[in-house]
Design a protein around this motif. Sequence first.
Motif, PDB file in Angstrom:
ATOM      1  N   LEU A  30      46.724  29.184  31.594  1.00 37.09           N
ATOM      2  CA  LEU A  30      48.018  29.533  31.023  1.00 37.09           C
ATOM      3  C   LEU A  30      48.206  31.040  30.948  1.00 37.09           C
ATOM      4  O   LEU A  30      49.310  31.557  31.204  1.00 37.09           O
ATOM      5  CB  LEU A  30      48.153  28.912  29.631  1.00 37.09           C
ATOM      6  N   ALA A  31      47.153  31.771  30.593  1.00 39.65           N
ATOM      7  CA  ALA A  31      47.251  33.224  30.519  1.00 39.65           C
ATOM      8  C   ALA A  31      47.492  33.834  31.895  1.00 39.65           C
ATOM      9  O   ALA A  31      48.238  34.817  32.018  1.00 39.65           O
ATOM     10  CB  ALA A  31      45.986  33.806  29.894  1.00 39.65           C
ATOM     11  N   LEU A  32      46.886  33.262  32.927  1.00 38.29           N
ATOM     12  CA  LEU A  32      47.112  33.768  34.277  1.00 38.29           C
ATOM     13  C   LEU A  32      48.565  33.583  34.691  1.00 38.29           C
ATOM     14  O   LEU A  32      49.192  34.497  35.245  1.00 38.29           O
ATOM     15  CB  LEU A  32      46.179  33.061  35.261  1.00 38.29           C
ATOM     16  N   GLY A  33      49.118  32.398  34.420  1.00 38.76           N
ATOM     17  CA  GLY A  33      50.529  32.188  34.731  1.00 38.76           C
ATOM     18  C   GLY A  33      51.441  33.115  33.957  1.00 38.76           C
ATOM     19  O   GLY A  33      52.406  33.676  34.505  1.00 38.76           O
TER      20      GLY A  33
ATOM     21  N   LEU B  73      41.740  40.726  41.183  1.00 40.26           N
ATOM     22  CA  LEU B  73      41.730  40.270  39.795  1.00 40.26           C
ATOM     23  C   LEU B  73      40.421  39.579  39.414  1.00 40.26           C
ATOM     24  O   LEU B  73      40.144  39.395  38.226  1.00 40.26           O
ATOM     25  CB  LEU B  73      42.896  39.303  39.581  1.00 40.26           C
ATOM     26  N   LYS B  74      39.618  39.202  40.397  1.00 39.68           N
ATOM     27  CA  LYS B  74      38.428  38.393  40.132  1.00 39.68           C
ATOM     28  C   LYS B  74      37.449  39.039  39.163  1.00 39.68           C
ATOM     29  O   LYS B  74      36.950  38.362  38.251  1.00 39.68           O
ATOM     30  CB  LYS B  74      37.735  38.063  41.457  1.00 39.68           C
ATOM     31  N   PRO B  75      37.107  40.336  39.276  1.00 40.99           N
ATOM     32  CA  PRO B  75      36.170  40.920  38.295  1.00 40.99           C
ATOM     33  C   PRO B  75      36.682  40.834  36.861  1.00 40.99           C
ATOM     34  O   PRO B  75      35.918  40.510  35.942  1.00 40.99           O
ATOM     35  CB  PRO B  75      36.027  42.378  38.754  1.00 40.99           C
ATOM     36  N   VAL B  76      37.976  41.105  36.655  1.00 36.56           N
ATOM     37  CA  VAL B  76      38.554  41.005  35.311  1.00 36.56           C
ATOM     38  C   VAL B  76      38.535  39.562  34.831  1.00 36.56           C
ATOM     39  O   VAL B  76      38.228  39.279  33.665  1.00 36.56           O
ATOM     40  CB  VAL B  76      39.992  41.564  35.298  1.00 36.56           C
ATOM     41  N   ALA B  77      38.865  38.632  35.727  1.00 36.75           N
ATOM     42  CA  ALA B  77      38.901  37.217  35.356  1.00 36.75           C
ATOM     43  C   ALA B  77      37.518  36.722  34.943  1.00 36.75           C
ATOM     44  O   ALA B  77      37.372  36.000  33.942  1.00 36.75           O
ATOM     45  CB  ALA B  77      39.438  36.389  36.519  1.00 36.75           C
TER      46      ALA B  77
ATOM     47  N   THR C  13      36.697  35.614  31.067  1.00 36.93           N
ATOM     48  CA  THR C  13      36.321  34.209  30.898  1.00 36.93           C
ATOM     49  C   THR C  13      34.964  34.086  30.217  1.00 36.93           C
ATOM     50  O   THR C  13      34.782  33.248  29.315  1.00 36.93           O
ATOM     51  CB  THR C  13      36.287  33.506  32.263  1.00 36.93           C
ATOM     52  N   ALA C  14      34.000  34.921  30.632  1.00 35.01           N
ATOM     53  CA  ALA C  14      32.681  34.891  29.987  1.00 35.01           C
ATOM     54  C   ALA C  14      32.780  35.272  28.514  1.00 35.01           C
ATOM     55  O   ALA C  14      32.179  34.629  27.642  1.00 35.01           O
ATOM     56  CB  ALA C  14      31.728  35.828  30.716  1.00 35.01           C
TER      57      ALA C  14
END
Length: 317
Positions: free
Chosen positions: A110-113, A234-238, A242-243
């Motif tokens: 939801l936050a990504l959207g 965006l993958k490093p931030v994601a 998430t961790a």
Amino acid sequence: MTLASATVQSGRHGPPPGEPPGKRAVRTGRNAGTWFLVLPALIPILVLSVGPLLYGIALAFTDSQSGRTRSTQWVGSLNFQDLLHDGLFWESFRIGLVWAVGVTVPQFVLALGLALLLNENLRMRWLARALAIIPWAMPEVVVGIMWRLVYNPDAGILNETIRDLGLGDGRDWLTGLATALPAVILVGVWAGMPQTTVALLAGLQNTPHELHEAAALDGAGAWRRFRTVTWPALKPVALSITALNFIWNFNSFALVYVLTNGGPGGRTRLPMLFAYEEAFRYGQFGYAAAMGCVMVAVISVILAVYLAGRLRGGEDR
């Protein structure tokens, strides 16, 4: 003593070749100044974090209890042995994992959207961004009280809406065995989504706009641009957020404590709630400290896996 031997001895005991004594003194003074600047921030961490952690680990190997007149005794690994056979603790551990995953995954999606939406050039975007972080600014206790009113079986807005729509008489969401955990998971997602949105939005804004324009000129659609341009940036931030979210959610206490206090029938008793009850309701400080050590070990394993993945990803790049 010859001139050559004097030169060798002075090089052996003196400063390294190519480094004048004055430069080494400056470097030593700079290191001392750095530690002097770091010390004010380091002392609170040692006193308020590292110290209690070490004390809790030591307490886990004792039979410390409240209201006892005799001194605390060292019992070794007895608390951990009892913990291995404590079905209630492992049930709370399972509930904690379900809660952490059930909150973290929808929270991220939801936050990504929402971050993708707020990254667009919308009218009144500043107002939408301000409204999106309101749950983040509210204390967990206030969030819990507010959602207790929403879930109220008699006058709560949720049951009132269900009745107005003719969908039934509603139900007691926080005391139902089947609905309590999903109800608190929903609150956890709502309360934690803003911080994930802010982190992802910052990552989106750091993505060069020229890459999107180049991909669009090559005929890439919205999904392909997201998959090939947006997501790699965006993958490093994601992964980081998430961790962190998983760790924060697994260690949750205040929100669930205010909403259900671990009920009904232990269906929402997270590990932190279980340890709290053992320590401050039943006075088993040593046993509760052992539970805390197990949770610290789990979090450490998660962090180790995450850091190993980040390092491996850095080597691949």
